[in-house]
Design a protein around this motif. Structure first.
Motif, PDB file in Angstrom:
ATOM      1  N   LEU A 177       0.832  -1.213   0.000  1.00  0.00           N
ATOM      2  CA  LEU A 177       0.000   0.000   0.000  1.00  0.00           C
ATOM      3  C   LEU A 177       0.862   1.256   0.000  1.00  0.00           C
ATOM      4  N   LEU A 178       1.978   1.211   0.703  1.00  0.00           N
ATOM      5  CA  LEU A 178       2.879   2.362   0.739  1.00  0.00           C
ATOM      6  C   LEU A 178       3.511   2.632  -0.621  1.00  0.00           C
ATOM      7  N   LEU A 179       3.697   1.577  -1.404  1.00  0.00           N
ATOM      8  CA  LEU A 179       4.267   1.723  -2.747  1.00  0.00           C
ATOM      9  C   LEU A 179       3.200   2.080  -3.776  1.00  0.00           C
ATOM     10  N   ASP A 180       1.958   2.283  -3.304  1.00  0.00           N
ATOM     11  CA  ASP A 180       0.835   2.622  -4.165  1.00  0.00           C
ATOM     12  C   ASP A 180       0.588   1.542  -5.213  1.00  0.00           C
ATOM     13  N   LEU A 181       0.628   0.292  -4.770  1.00  0.00           N
ATOM     14  CA  LEU A 181       0.344  -0.830  -5.655  1.00  0.00           C
ATOM     15  C   LEU A 181      -1.123  -1.233  -5.543  1.00  0.00           C
ATOM     16  N   LYS A 182      -1.960  -0.307  -5.185  1.00  0.00           N
ATOM     17  CA  LYS A 182      -3.381  -0.553  -4.961  1.00  0.00           C
ATOM     18  C   LYS A 182      -3.519  -1.470  -3.742  1.00  0.00           C
ATOM     19  N   ASP A 183      -4.697  -1.927  -3.484  1.00  0.00           N
ATOM     20  CA  ASP A 183      -4.885  -2.779  -2.317  1.00  0.00           C
ATOM     21  C   ASP A 183      -4.742  -4.243  -2.737  1.00  0.00           C
ATOM     22  N   VAL A 184      -3.487  -4.642  -2.969  1.00  0.00           N
ATOM     23  CA  VAL A 184      -3.200  -6.032  -3.353  1.00  0.00           C
ATOM     24  C   VAL A 184      -2.999  -6.895  -2.117  1.00  0.00           C
ATOM     25  N   TYR A 185      -3.369  -6.350  -1.013  1.00  0.00           N
ATOM     26  CA  TYR A 185      -3.162  -6.996   0.278  1.00  0.00           C
ATOM     27  C   TYR A 185      -3.685  -8.420   0.319  1.00  0.00           C
ATOM     28  N   TRP A 186      -4.813  -8.665  -0.336  1.00  0.00           N
ATOM     29  CA  TRP A 186      -5.424  -9.988  -0.263  1.00  0.00           C
ATOM     30  C   TRP A 186      -5.417 -10.714  -1.600  1.00  0.00           C
ATOM     31  N   ALA A 187      -4.617 -10.248  -2.564  1.00  0.00           N
ATOM     32  CA  ALA A 187      -4.518 -10.964  -3.832  1.00  0.00           C
ATOM     33  C   ALA A 187      -3.929 -12.348  -3.573  1.00  0.00           C
ATOM     34  N   LYS A 188      -4.502 -13.363  -4.229  1.00  0.00           N
ATOM     35  CA  LYS A 188      -4.028 -14.725  -4.012  1.00  0.00           C
ATOM     36  C   LYS A 188      -2.573 -14.883  -4.446  1.00  0.00           C
ATOM     37  N   GLN A 189      -2.198 -14.171  -5.518  1.00  0.00           N
ATOM     38  CA  GLN A 189      -0.854 -14.318  -6.050  1.00  0.00           C
ATOM     39  C   GLN A 189       0.175 -13.869  -5.022  1.00  0.00           C
ATOM     40  N   GLY A 190       0.790 -14.833  -4.421  1.00  0.00           N
ATOM     41  CA  GLY A 190       1.931 -14.532  -3.577  1.00  0.00           C
ATOM     42  C   GLY A 190       1.644 -14.159  -2.147  1.00  0.00           C
ATOM     43  N   ARG A 191       0.392 -14.005  -1.721  1.00  0.00           N
ATOM     44  CA  ARG A 191       0.141 -13.572  -0.346  1.00  0.00           C
ATOM     45  C   ARG A 191       0.703 -14.574   0.658  1.00  0.00           C
ATOM     46  N   LEU A 192       0.461 -15.845   0.420  1.00  0.00           N
ATOM     47  CA  LEU A 192       0.977 -16.863   1.333  1.00  0.00           C
ATOM     48  C   LEU A 192       2.497 -16.888   1.314  1.00  0.00           C
ATOM     49  N   SER A 193       3.089 -16.770   0.126  1.00  0.00           N
ATOM     50  CA  SER A 193       4.548 -16.808   0.051  1.00  0.00           C
ATOM     51  C   SER A 193       5.171 -15.584   0.727  1.00  0.00           C
ATOM     52  N   VAL A 194       4.524 -14.442   0.613  1.00  0.00           N
ATOM     53  CA  VAL A 194       5.027 -13.242   1.291  1.00  0.00           C
ATOM     54  C   VAL A 194       4.936 -13.429   2.801  1.00  0.00           C
ATOM     55  N   ASP A 195       3.800 -13.925   3.276  1.00  0.00           N
ATOM     56  CA  ASP A 195       3.632 -14.170   4.713  1.00  0.00           C
ATOM     57  C   ASP A 195       4.699 -15.126   5.229  1.00  0.00           C
ATOM     58  N   LEU A 196       4.887 -16.222   4.519  1.00  0.00           N
ATOM     59  CA  LEU A 196       5.884 -17.201   4.945  1.00  0.00           C
ATOM     60  C   LEU A 196       7.298 -16.631   4.865  1.00  0.00           C
ATOM     61  N   GLY A 197       7.581 -15.879   3.810  1.00  0.00           N
ATOM     62  CA  GLY A 197       8.907 -15.288   3.646  1.00  0.00           C
ATOM     63  C   GLY A 197       9.247 -14.320   4.758  1.00  0.00           C
ATOM     64  N   VAL A 198       8.343 -13.404   5.044  1.00  0.00           N
ATOM     65  CA  VAL A 198       8.589 -12.439   6.115  1.00  0.00           C
ATOM     66  C   VAL A 198       8.635 -13.147   7.463  1.00  0.00           C
ATOM     67  N   GLY A 199       7.758 -14.124   7.648  1.00  0.00           N
ATOM     68  CA  GLY A 199       7.773 -14.894   8.897  1.00  0.00           C
ATOM     69  C   GLY A 199       9.094 -15.610   9.111  1.00  0.00           C
ATOM     70  N   MET A 200       9.634 -16.197   8.040  1.00  0.00           N
ATOM     71  CA  MET A 200      10.927 -16.893   8.151  1.00  0.00           C
ATOM     72  C   MET A 200      12.056 -15.913   8.452  1.00  0.00           C
ATOM     73  N   VAL A 201      12.027 -14.747   7.819  1.00  0.00           N
ATOM     74  CA  VAL A 201      13.039 -13.729   8.114  1.00  0.00           C
ATOM     75  C   VAL A 201      12.939 -13.307   9.573  1.00  0.00           C
ATOM     76  N   ALA A 202      11.716 -13.122  10.059  1.00  0.00           N
ATOM     77  CA  ALA A 202      11.515 -12.712  11.454  1.00  0.00           C
ATOM     78  C   ALA A 202      12.053 -13.764  12.411  1.00  0.00           C
ATOM     79  N   LEU A 203      11.716 -15.015  12.177  1.00  0.00           N
ATOM     80  CA  LEU A 203      12.199 -16.078  13.055  1.00  0.00           C
ATOM     81  C   LEU A 203      13.708 -16.253  12.938  1.00  0.00           C
ATOM     82  N   GLY A 204      14.245 -16.113  11.728  1.00  0.00           N
ATOM     83  CA  GLY A 204      15.688 -16.218  11.533  1.00  0.00           C
ATOM     84  C   GLY A 204      16.441 -15.121  12.260  1.00  0.00           C
ATOM     85  N   GLY A 205      15.956 -13.909  12.150  1.00  0.00           N
ATOM     86  CA  GLY A 205      16.591 -12.793  12.862  1.00  0.00           C
ATOM     87  C   GLY A 205      16.535 -12.965  14.361  1.00  0.00           C
TER      88      GLY A 205
END
Length: 175
Positions: free
Chosen positions: A121-149
């Motif tokens: 949303l900050l990048l003005d990519l519209k509200d792609v927040y719930w688009a199926k494409q990649g939402r799960l992978s983004v969640d898992l990716g950020v979650g893994m980075v968080a746990l790794g850190g």
């Protein structure tokens, strides 16, 4: 642990006590390292909680709901920007004790998680927040980075606790 043995001593429980964790935390981490650990913990817990809450809002039938005033939705990145800004002000004008306080790290990490969660949303990519494409992978990716850190920043504590329990292998002496 007996010399040359790879098994832990029976005198220590496999799980450290809270007092042992506190002692390892104080003795193994410098104040800056503690701040980093608390920042990662704040990020990880907040990101996980925000994901769970937003998914429950999408599913409906929950006590959680979006915050809107006058028909305008308040996205959680706004709260994150406020939190990160407050920590920035503290970094510029605050005393060393307040800058190194665990709560400062938690507020920074939590604020950053709120921002990262809605970065599209900050990048003005519209509200792609719930688009199926990649939402799960983004969640898992950020979650893994968080746990790794979090794991990397707590490595000194975990190593100390393993050493205290005799869970680390000793190298045979060469001399």
């Amino acid at each position: 642990m007996a010399e040359g043995s790879d098994r832990p001593s029976k005198s220590k429980a496999a799980v450290p006590t809270p007092a042992e964790v506190r002692r390892a935390y104080r003795e193994e981490l410098e104040p800056q390292d503690r701040s980093v650990l608390w920042s990662w913990l704040g990020f990880s817990v907040t990101f996980g909680a925000v994901r769970a809450i937003t998914y429950s809002i999408r599913q409906g039938g929950t006590r959680f709901h979006n915050l809107s005033v006058g028909g305008v939705h308040f996205h959680h990145y706004m709260w994150g920007i406020g939190m990160v800004s407050a920590v920035g002000a503290l970094a510029v004008a605050g005393c060393e004790r307040k800058r190194r306080h665990p709560l400062t790290g938690v507020v920074y990490g939590s604020g950053l998680a709120l921002i990262v969660d809605e970065f599209a949303l900050l990048l003005d990519l519209k509200d792609v927040y719930w688009a199926k494409q990649g939402r799960l992978s983004v969640d898992l990716g950020v979650g893994m980075v968080a746990l790794g850190g979090t794991a990397l920043s707590s490595r000194a504590i975990l190593s100390r606790l393993a050493r205290d329990r005799g869970l680390t292998r000793r190298r045979p002496s060469t001399g």
